[in-house]
Design an enzyme around this catalytic site. Sequence first.
Site, PDB file in Angstrom:
ATOM      1  N   TYR A  50      -2.328  -0.655  10.533  1.00 56.97           N
ATOM      2  CA  TYR A  50      -1.936  -1.144   9.113  1.00 56.97           C
ATOM      3  C   TYR A  50      -0.690  -0.531   8.319  1.00 56.97           C
ATOM      4  CZ  TYR A  50      -3.509  -1.662   4.035  1.00 56.97           C
ATOM      5  OH  TYR A  50      -3.585  -2.004   2.736  1.00 56.97           O
TER       6      TYR A  50
ATOM      7  N   SER B 231       0.846  -1.153   0.026  1.00 56.45           N
ATOM      8  CA  SER B 231      -0.110  -0.169  -0.052  1.00 56.45           C
ATOM      9  C   SER B 231       0.846   1.206   0.067  1.00 56.45           C
ATOM     10  CB  SER B 231      -0.854   0.094   1.208  1.00 56.45           C
ATOM     11  OG  SER B 231      -1.554   1.278   1.340  1.00 56.45           O
TER      12      SER B 231
END
Length: 306
Positions: A192, A179
């Site tokens: 995350y 990501s």
Amino acid sequence: MMWKWLGALLLFPVQMVYLVVKAAVCLLLPPKLRDLSRENVLVTGGGRGIGRHLAREFARRGARKIILWGRTEKCLKETTEEIRMMGTECHYFICDVGNREEVYQQAKAVPFVTSFSLQVGDITILVNNAAVVHGKSLMDSDDDALLKSQHINTLGQFWVREALVMLELQNGHIVCLNSVLALSAIPGAIDYCTSKASSFAFMESLTLGLLDCPGVNATTVLPFHTSTEMFQGMRIRFPSLFPPLKPETVARRTVEAVQMNQAFLLLPWTMHVLVILKSILPQAALEEIHKFSGSYTCMNTFKGRT
């Protein structure tokens, strides 16, 4: 010895110029794509979201066999049936990559003699896609949720190494669906962002380590916010300027990157600007960018799946 050292010093900038020019030329010329017809592809988290689209895309581009790992049998079964309808052999196994014992049970140290290997064959393309997000601040997070994120998003890649017969055969490709938050974190997703930053470091180290393992390559994909249920409810200030990526687009570009042996892929290309700005701007300016774009508060409306 001195002349050898001097020669290496003079040759180094020439090599750098050559590699930059070569990369620029490759951008202009149509790429030669790798044939996938002899590849066995393992996709973790392959039952839904980007994982399901990755399985479809590999099948559409002619992969010989698709293997899916995931935690939810219903989703895995649906995706497997869909892939088989496309004419590609597909198998699924219930496996939580964050659970070391489950992973080791599926792919033991001698995979040639395990039922997994006998049924699906040696893995030649491994796609580490499985991930979770809890979308809470540090003070609101509980220990179990934090551990779950680290185990699945980061440590799972260490556990899955047991399936890497390709390192012994020196033939294959390792892919990580990461990501852009690994490079530019946001509030409200500290679990995350931390796990993805660790995952990015894992892939950087692995990519360099594979220099001594010819025939095995690596690709790290760093997409912007993607419109899957995982980040449902996430809102930025200017969605028309920065629309979420479609999962099928991420899957298509990922498989293309594998076929072109591209080491790192940022999606969309504008994320390169973000990386450059982060390298040169002071922290105060970066904070203003986060506030202006809405990324500072984008997780306030988060309703995603954990």
